[in-house]
Design a protein around this motif. Structure first.
Motif, short mmCIF file in Angstrom:
data_model
loop_
_atom_site.label_atom_id
_atom_site.label_comp_id
_atom_site.label_asym_id
_atom_site.label_seq_id
_atom_site.Cartn_x
_atom_site.Cartn_y
_atom_site.Cartn_z
N ILE A 104 0.58 -1.24 0.04
CA ILE A 104 -0.15 0.14 -0.18
C ILE A 104 0.73 1.20 0.04
O ILE A 104 0.47 2.34 -0.37
CB ILE A 104 -1.06 -0.07 1.27
CG1 ILE A 104 -2.10 0.86 0.99
CG2 ILE A 104 -0.43 0.27 2.52
CD1 ILE A 104 -3.12 0.64 -0.26
N ASN A 105 2.18 1.02 0.56
CA ASN A 105 3.14 2.44 0.58
C ASN A 105 3.16 3.04 -1.00
O ASN A 105 3.29 4.05 -1.08
CB ASN A 105 4.13 1.97 1.05
CG ASN A 105 4.22 1.42 2.60
OD1 ASN A 105 3.63 2.28 3.30
ND2 ASN A 105 4.64 0.08 2.71
N LYS A 106 3.25 1.93 -1.93
CA LYS A 106 3.46 2.53 -3.46
C LYS A 106 2.30 3.29 -3.84
O LYS A 106 2.36 4.31 -4.22
CB LYS A 106 3.46 1.14 -4.18
CG LYS A 106 4.76 0.12 -4.10
CD LYS A 106 4.84 -0.73 -5.45
CE LYS A 106 5.86 -1.60 -5.26
NZ LYS A 106 5.97 -2.71 -4.43
N TYR A 107 1.14 2.85 -3.09
CA TYR A 107 -0.10 3.65 -3.66
C TYR A 107 -0.06 5.15 -3.11
O TYR A 107 -0.57 6.00 -3.63
CB TYR A 107 -1.48 2.73 -3.46
CG TYR A 107 -1.44 1.68 -4.45
CD1 TYR A 107 -2.23 1.68 -5.50
CD2 TYR A 107 -0.63 0.16 -3.83
CE1 TYR A 107 -2.23 0.36 -6.16
CE2 TYR A 107 -0.82 -0.67 -4.63
CZ TYR A 107 -1.47 -0.73 -5.86
OH TYR A 107 -1.50 -1.67 -6.80
N PHE A 108 -0.04 4.96 -1.71
CA PHE A 108 0.11 6.36 -1.18
C PHE A 108 1.14 7.24 -1.38
O PHE A 108 0.86 8.45 -1.56
CB PHE A 108 0.16 6.31 0.48
CG PHE A 108 -1.24 5.65 1.00
CD1 PHE A 108 -2.26 6.13 0.94
CD2 PHE A 108 -1.20 4.37 1.81
CE1 PHE A 108 -3.67 5.77 1.33
CE2 PHE A 108 -2.40 4.06 2.47
CZ PHE A 108 -3.56 4.74 2.00
N ASP A 109 2.26 6.70 -1.78
CA ASP A 109 3.18 7.43 -2.47
C ASP A 109 2.91 7.99 -3.61
O ASP A 109 3.27 9.42 -3.83
CB ASP A 109 4.76 6.57 -2.59
CG ASP A 109 5.49 6.13 -1.37
OD1 ASP A 109 4.91 6.93 -0.22
OD2 ASP A 109 6.04 5.27 -1.22
N ALA A 110 2.62 7.46 -4.63
CA ALA A 110 1.95 7.89 -5.91
C ALA A 110 0.86 8.90 -5.67
O ALA A 110 0.90 9.71 -6.41
CB ALA A 110 1.35 6.75 -6.78
N LEU A 111 0.16 8.75 -4.80
CA LEU A 111 -0.88 9.72 -4.48
C LEU A 111 -0.72 11.09 -4.35
O LEU A 111 -1.21 11.96 -4.66
CB LEU A 111 -1.99 9.30 -3.21
CG LEU A 111 -3.23 8.49 -3.79
CD1 LEU A 111 -4.12 8.34 -2.47
CD2 LEU A 111 -4.15 8.95 -4.80
N GLU A 112 0.69 11.14 -3.73
CA GLU A 112 1.41 12.50 -3.51
C GLU A 112 1.34 13.24 -4.63
O GLU A 112 1.09 14.41 -4.78
CB GLU A 112 2.63 12.38 -2.96
CG GLU A 112 2.66 11.55 -1.56
CD GLU A 112 2.87 12.21 -0.25
OE1 GLU A 112 3.37 13.30 -0.43
OE2 GLU A 112 2.27 11.83 0.68
N ASP A 113 1.36 12.42 -5.89
CA ASP A 113 1.57 13.02 -7.15
C ASP A 113 0.11 13.07 -8.08
O ASP A 113 0.17 12.89 -9.38
CB ASP A 113 2.69 12.57 -8.12
CG ASP A 113 3.76 12.89 -7.44
OD1 ASP A 113 3.98 13.85 -6.55
OD2 ASP A 113 4.70 11.87 -7.45
N HIS A 114 -0.81 12.64 -7.09
CA HIS A 114 -2.17 12.34 -7.82
C HIS A 114 -1.99 11.31 -8.82
O HIS A 114 -2.41 11.28 -10.12
CB HIS A 114 -2.71 13.46 -8.51
CG HIS A 114 -2.78 14.67 -7.56
ND1 HIS A 114 -3.68 14.71 -6.25
CD2 HIS A 114 -2.25 15.80 -7.40
CE1 HIS A 114 -3.29 15.77 -5.45
NE2 HIS A 114 -2.61 16.47 -6.25
#
Ligand SMILES: Cc1ncc(COP(=O)(O)O)c(C=O)c1O
Length: 380
Positions: A225-235
Motif C-alpha cells: 500500500i505504500n506504493k499507492y500512497f506515495d504515488a497519490l502524493e503526485d495524484h
C-alpha cells in the motif's frame, strides 16, 4: 424492450451518466488530464469514508483490499482477531490463514448481530492482538455490526491494536467517521454502493496504520500500500489503473454530492425500512432483527421451494434479479440489494412483483398489502 431491474447486493446498476463518463475516451494515466481527474476524485471521495486522509485506489476486486489491509498492517507471527459472521468474515479468515499469522476467530452465528459484551470478554482473554478485523455489513447475512462500539472496545483493549473494517457493502450506503469510530483502516470495492462496475478496490488508512504499513517487513509487491500512497502524493497510481472506472468514479462522486451525502445515507435507510415493512406484510420472515438490519441489503427466509419459485418468477416474469444465500444459507434465504443507484420506487416495484407472485403461489390475497406497508414506512 422492458428495462430489467438488478437488485443484487453487488454488482449494482450503473447510472447512465456514469456509463457515459466511462466511455468518454481513453486518457494516458501519466497525463495531466489524469492527474487532475485523480485530484478531483481524492477531494470528493474522502467524505464517503469519513476521513481527511488519502484513499488509495487499486485496480482489483474488493478481496484485494481485504488482503491489502492485512498484509500491510500485520507482521509475520503477529496475532490477529477476526470477527466471522458470514461468508466475508470467512474471506478474512482464509486470507489470514494464507500468511504466517497467529489467527484468532470470534464466531457470530450467521444472521445474528454481534453481542458486544461477549466480544469484549473474548478480546480480553487474548493477548497481543495486533489488529481486529470486521465487516461493517456482512453482505451474506445482511447484518450490520456496531462499528462504533467495536472501535471503542478495540482501543480500550490497547491503543496499539488496529481496527480494520471491510466496508465493501457499506461505504457509500452508510455513514462512517473513521476518527469517531476508531477505524484505522477502511476498505471497499467499486461494484456496490459506489455505483461502478467491479474492478476498483479502495483503502483508507489513518496515520497510525500508514506508519505500521511502512515498517512492515512482510514481503509483498502489488499489494504494497505504500506504493499507492506515495504515488497519490503526485495524484497518480503506481501501476496502470482502470482509467475508465476512475472517470466513472469522478461522475459517481459528483452525483452523490449533488444529492447530498447525508441524503444518500437517508435514502438507503428509507429503502431498508420500506422493504422490511413490505416483506413482513407478505408473511415473509426477515433473517435479521431490526437492530442489526443493514441499510444496503435485506435477507428474508422461507422454505426452499418457495424461495426458488420467488427468485425464478421475479427474474422470468418481472425482469427483476435478486440474490440467493451463500454457503450454508443457500436455499434458506433470498437477499435483495438496495444500494447505490437504487431508489424507493424500486422497492415498490419489487414488492408489487412479490405481491403478485405470492398471491398466486399461496392462493392468498396479497395485492396492495406490501405496497401499503412500504409506503407507510416511507411517507408517514
Ligand atoms: C462485505 C464484502 N467483503 C468482501 C467482498 C469481496 O469483494 P470482491 O468479490 O469484489 O472481491 C464482498 C463481495 O461481495 C463483500 O460483500
Amino acid at each position: 424492450m422492458e428495462p430489467k431491474l438488478l437488485l443484487t447486493p453487488g454488482p449494482t446498476p450503473i447510472p447512465p451518466q456514469v456509463t457515459h463518463a466511462m466511455s468518454a475516451g481513453m486518457i494516458g494515466h501519466r497525463s495531466s488530464d489524469f492527474t487532475s481527474l485523480m485530484e478531483n476524485v481524492q477531494s470528493s471521495i474522502r467524505p464517503l469514508f469519513g476521513t481527511d486522509h488519502p484513499v488509495a485506489i487499486l485496480t482489483s476486486s474488493g478481496t484485494s483490499a481485504l488482503e491489502t489491509s492485512m498484509v500491510n498492517l500485520v507482521e509475520p507471527e503477529e496475532a490477529v482477531l477476526i470477527i466471522v459472521s458470514g461468508a466475508f468474515g470467512d474471506r478474512f479468515r482464509s486470507i489470514a490463514k494464507s500468511y504466517p499469522y497467529e489467527v484468532h476467530i470470534y464466531e457470530v452465528p450467521w444472521g445474528e448481530g454481534l453481542d458486544i459484551e461477549d466480544f469484549k470478554d473474548f478480546l480480553a482473554s487474548k493477548q497481543n492482538i495486533k489488529a481486529v478485523f470486521s465487516q461493517a455489513c456482512e453482505t451474506s447475512t445482511a447484518v450490520v455490526h456496531p462499528i462504533n462500539a467495536l472501535g471503542k472496545l478495540v482501543k480500550d483493549y490497547s491503543e496499539e491494536t488496529l481496527f480494520v473494517v471491510d466496508g465493501v457493502s457499506a461505504v457509500g450506503g452508510m455513514k462512517f467517521d473513521m476518527k469517531a469510530d476508531a477505524i484505522d483502516c477502511l476498505v471497499t470495492g467499486s461494484q456496490k454502493a459506489l455505483m461502478l462496475p467491479p474492478g476498483l478496490a479502495f483503502v483508507a488508512m489513518n496515520n497510525t496504520a500508514r506508519k505500521r504499513a511502512s515498517n512492515n517487513k512482510l514481503p509483498r509487491f502489488y499489494l504494497d500500500i505504500n506504493k499507492y500512497f506515495d504515488a497519490l502524493e503526485d495524484h497518480s497510481t503506481p501501476f496502470t489503473p482502470a482509467v475508465s472506472l476512475i472517470q466513472g468514479l469522478d461522475q459517481v462522486l459528483s452525483l452523490y454530492n449533488e444529492e447530498g451525502i447525508e441524503k444518500v445515507f437517508d435514502r438507503h435507510l428509507a429503502m431498508r425500512n420500506m422493504l422490511r415493512a413490505g416483506l413482513k406484510a407478505l408473511d415473509l420472515e426477515l433473517l435479521v432483527e431490526d437492530a442489526y438490519a443493514s441499510p444496503t441489503v435485506t435477507a428474508f427466509k422461507s422454505d426452499e421451494n418457495e424461495l426458488s419459485h420467488i427468485k425464478d418468477a421475479l427474474k422470468n416474469k418481472h425482469g427483476i434479479t435478486i440474490a440467493g444465500g451463500q454457503k450454508h444459507l443457500k436455499g434458506r434465504i433470498l437477499r435483495i440489494g438496495h444500494m447505490g443507484y437504487m431508489f424507493p420506487k424500486d422497492m415498490l416495484t419489487v414488492l408489487a412483483a412479490l405481491e403478485a407472485i405470492l398471491s398466486k403461489h399461496r392462493n392468498k390475497q396479497y395485492y396492495g398489502k406490501a405496497l401499503a406497508a412500504a409506503q407507510e414506512a416511507y411517507y408517514e
